[in-house]
Design a protein around this motif. Sequence first.
Motif, PDB file in Angstrom:
ATOM      1  N   ALA A  12       0.828  -1.208   0.000  1.00  0.00           N
ATOM      2  CA  ALA A  12       0.000   0.000   0.000  1.00  0.00           C
ATOM      3  C   ALA A  12       0.856   1.249   0.000  1.00  0.00           C
ATOM      4  O   ALA A  12       0.517   2.252  -0.636  1.00  0.00           O
ATOM      5  CB  ALA A  12      -0.931  -0.008   1.207  1.00  0.00           C
ATOM      6  N   ALA A  13       1.975   1.210   0.713  1.00  0.00           N
ATOM      7  CA  ALA A  13       2.869   2.367   0.759  1.00  0.00           C
ATOM      8  C   ALA A  13       3.507   2.620  -0.602  1.00  0.00           C
ATOM      9  O   ALA A  13       3.711   3.772  -1.004  1.00  0.00           O
ATOM     10  CB  ALA A  13       3.944   2.147   1.816  1.00  0.00           C
ATOM     11  N   ILE A  14       3.815   1.551  -1.320  1.00  0.00           N
ATOM     12  CA  ILE A  14       4.477   1.693  -2.619  1.00  0.00           C
ATOM     13  C   ILE A  14       3.474   2.032  -3.721  1.00  0.00           C
ATOM     14  O   ILE A  14       3.681   2.964  -4.499  1.00  0.00           O
ATOM     15  CB  ILE A  14       5.234   0.394  -2.989  1.00  0.00           C
ATOM     16  CG1 ILE A  14       6.329   0.094  -1.970  1.00  0.00           C
ATOM     17  CG2 ILE A  14       5.837   0.510  -4.398  1.00  0.00           C
ATOM     18  CD1 ILE A  14       6.984  -1.260  -2.154  1.00  0.00           C
ATOM     19  N   ARG A  26      -2.926   2.994  -1.293  1.00  0.00           N
ATOM     20  CA  ARG A  26      -3.844   2.263  -0.415  1.00  0.00           C
ATOM     21  C   ARG A  26      -5.120   1.870  -1.146  1.00  0.00           C
ATOM     22  O   ARG A  26      -5.557   2.572  -2.050  1.00  0.00           O
ATOM     23  CB  ARG A  26      -4.196   3.142   0.792  1.00  0.00           C
ATOM     24  CG  ARG A  26      -3.111   3.217   1.838  1.00  0.00           C
ATOM     25  CD  ARG A  26      -3.303   4.398   2.759  1.00  0.00           C
ATOM     26  NE  ARG A  26      -3.086   5.650   2.047  1.00  0.00           N
ATOM     27  CZ  ARG A  26      -3.172   6.841   2.606  1.00  0.00           C
ATOM     28  NH1 ARG A  26      -3.506   6.941   3.879  1.00  0.00           N
ATOM     29  NH2 ARG A  26      -2.949   7.929   1.906  1.00  0.00           N
ATOM     30  N   PRO A  27      -5.717   0.733  -0.745  1.00  0.00           N
ATOM     31  CA  PRO A  27      -6.995   0.312  -1.353  1.00  0.00           C
ATOM     32  C   PRO A  27      -8.048   1.399  -1.177  1.00  0.00           C
ATOM     33  O   PRO A  27      -8.125   2.047  -0.138  1.00  0.00           O
ATOM     34  CB  PRO A  27      -7.358  -0.954  -0.561  1.00  0.00           C
ATOM     35  CG  PRO A  27      -6.066  -1.453  -0.005  1.00  0.00           C
ATOM     36  CD  PRO A  27      -5.247  -0.223   0.270  1.00  0.00           C
ATOM     37  N   THR A  59       4.596  -3.471 -12.271  1.00  0.00           N
ATOM     38  CA  THR A  59       3.920  -2.779 -11.173  1.00  0.00           C
ATOM     39  C   THR A  59       2.647  -2.051 -11.619  1.00  0.00           C
ATOM     40  O   THR A  59       1.871  -1.597 -10.776  1.00  0.00           O
ATOM     41  CB  THR A  59       4.847  -1.733 -10.517  1.00  0.00           C
ATOM     42  OG1 THR A  59       5.118  -0.677 -11.466  1.00  0.00           O
ATOM     43  CG2 THR A  59       6.163  -2.362 -10.071  1.00  0.00           C
ATOM     44  N   ALA A  60       2.445  -1.940 -12.924  1.00  0.00           N
ATOM     45  CA  ALA A  60       1.316  -1.137 -13.431  1.00  0.00           C
ATOM     46  C   ALA A  60      -0.019  -1.629 -12.877  1.00  0.00           C
ATOM     47  O   ALA A  60      -0.870  -0.822 -12.461  1.00  0.00           O
ATOM     48  CB  ALA A  60       1.303  -1.166 -14.958  1.00  0.00           C
ATOM     49  N   ALA A  61      -0.219  -2.952 -12.863  1.00  0.00           N
ATOM     50  CA  ALA A  61      -1.490  -3.485 -12.366  1.00  0.00           C
ATOM     51  C   ALA A  61      -1.680  -3.179 -10.885  1.00  0.00           C
ATOM     52  O   ALA A  61      -2.789  -2.861 -10.443  1.00  0.00           O
ATOM     53  CB  ALA A  61      -1.548  -4.989 -12.605  1.00  0.00           C
ATOM     54  N   SER A  62      -0.600  -3.254 -10.114  1.00  0.00           N
ATOM     55  CA  SER A  62      -0.691  -2.971  -8.679  1.00  0.00           C
ATOM     56  C   SER A  62      -0.990  -1.507  -8.417  1.00  0.00           C
ATOM     57  O   SER A  62      -1.704  -1.168  -7.470  1.00  0.00           O
ATOM     58  CB  SER A  62       0.617  -3.368  -7.988  1.00  0.00           C
ATOM     59  OG  SER A  62       0.837  -4.761  -8.068  1.00  0.00           O
ATOM     60  N   LEU A  70      -2.685   0.423 -10.406  1.00  0.00           N
ATOM     61  CA  LEU A  70      -4.072   0.664 -10.815  1.00  0.00           C
ATOM     62  C   LEU A  70      -5.077  -0.022  -9.892  1.00  0.00           C
ATOM     63  O   LEU A  70      -6.232   0.412  -9.803  1.00  0.00           O
ATOM     64  CB  LEU A  70      -4.290   0.157 -12.247  1.00  0.00           C
ATOM     65  CG  LEU A  70      -3.666   0.969 -13.378  1.00  0.00           C
ATOM     66  CD1 LEU A  70      -3.907   0.268 -14.708  1.00  0.00           C
ATOM     67  CD2 LEU A  70      -4.246   2.380 -13.418  1.00  0.00           C
ATOM     68  N   SER A  71      -4.657  -1.073  -9.204  1.00  0.00           N
ATOM     69  CA  SER A  71      -5.611  -1.890  -8.441  1.00  0.00           C
ATOM     70  C   SER A  71      -6.404  -1.119  -7.392  1.00  0.00           C
ATOM     71  O   SER A  71      -7.590  -1.432  -7.183  1.00  0.00           O
ATOM     72  CB  SER A  71      -4.897  -3.078  -7.792  1.00  0.00           C
ATOM     73  OG  SER A  71      -3.967  -2.649  -6.818  1.00  0.00           O
ATOM     74  N   PRO A  72      -5.824  -0.100  -6.694  1.00  0.00           N
ATOM     75  CA  PRO A  72      -6.651   0.626  -5.725  1.00  0.00           C
ATOM     76  C   PRO A  72      -7.878   1.291  -6.344  1.00  0.00           C
ATOM     77  O   PRO A  72      -8.886   1.498  -5.669  1.00  0.00           O
ATOM     78  CB  PRO A  72      -5.688   1.680  -5.157  1.00  0.00           C
ATOM     79  CG  PRO A  72      -4.336   1.077  -5.330  1.00  0.00           C
ATOM     80  CD  PRO A  72      -4.423   0.340  -6.642  1.00  0.00           C
TER      81      PRO A  72
END
Length: 215
Positions: free
Chosen positions: A62-64, A67-68, A124-127, A129-131
């Motif tokens: 979440a820090a990188i 956060r959701p 990392t792009a998906a991560s 965008l995931s929030p």
Amino acid sequence: MNAAPPEGLRARKKRATENAIERTAVRLALQKGHANVTVTEICDGADISRSTFFNYMPSREAAIFGRPLKMLPFEDAMEIMRASASETLLTAVFRVALASVGQATVNAEVAAGRTQLSMEQPETAASILSPFISLSTDLTGLLYLWLEEDHSRRMLPNVEPLREAILTVSLVGNGLQVLLAEISGSEDQTIAEESMHQLLAEMETLAHQMRQPRG
């Protein structure tokens, strides 16, 4: 983008700690690869304790990556929609999105760092965008019910309400991503409704031009 408005002392301290954590996490991810960053390193770089870290962040990721994000309670979201009924539908959804995030303020260094991270470390792009995905799903459900409640609110009466809801939320979501990608500098900045309206006007012009024959 506008400079962030003044905040109270408590809010400023909270925001400063959040910024320190996220700036450090993103900087370390850019320097050594996101998979190699530890919570201990983030705490050392942000000059905070481990307990403080977890008071602000649910996880290292979440820090990188961010956060959701979840939409605020349904009735609160509906109240914003009703209060914005005289505005454009996109404005109403935009306001619910910002209220759900909890603030319209973005740290420029963090936003730029995550954009750079997604380009230099594509996995990392998906991560990153995931929030936004969960929030977009919630917003789509809200807007679908809003359009079903009163069909006069619809702008595309010849398509299914769910399709219109998905298209509307997609425009807002893509617009936010563009605005975040354009942030520069080191100060906190505010995402303004005017910026979104300007961006949507540009998208409308581009869509019109793309439909024209070339040659």
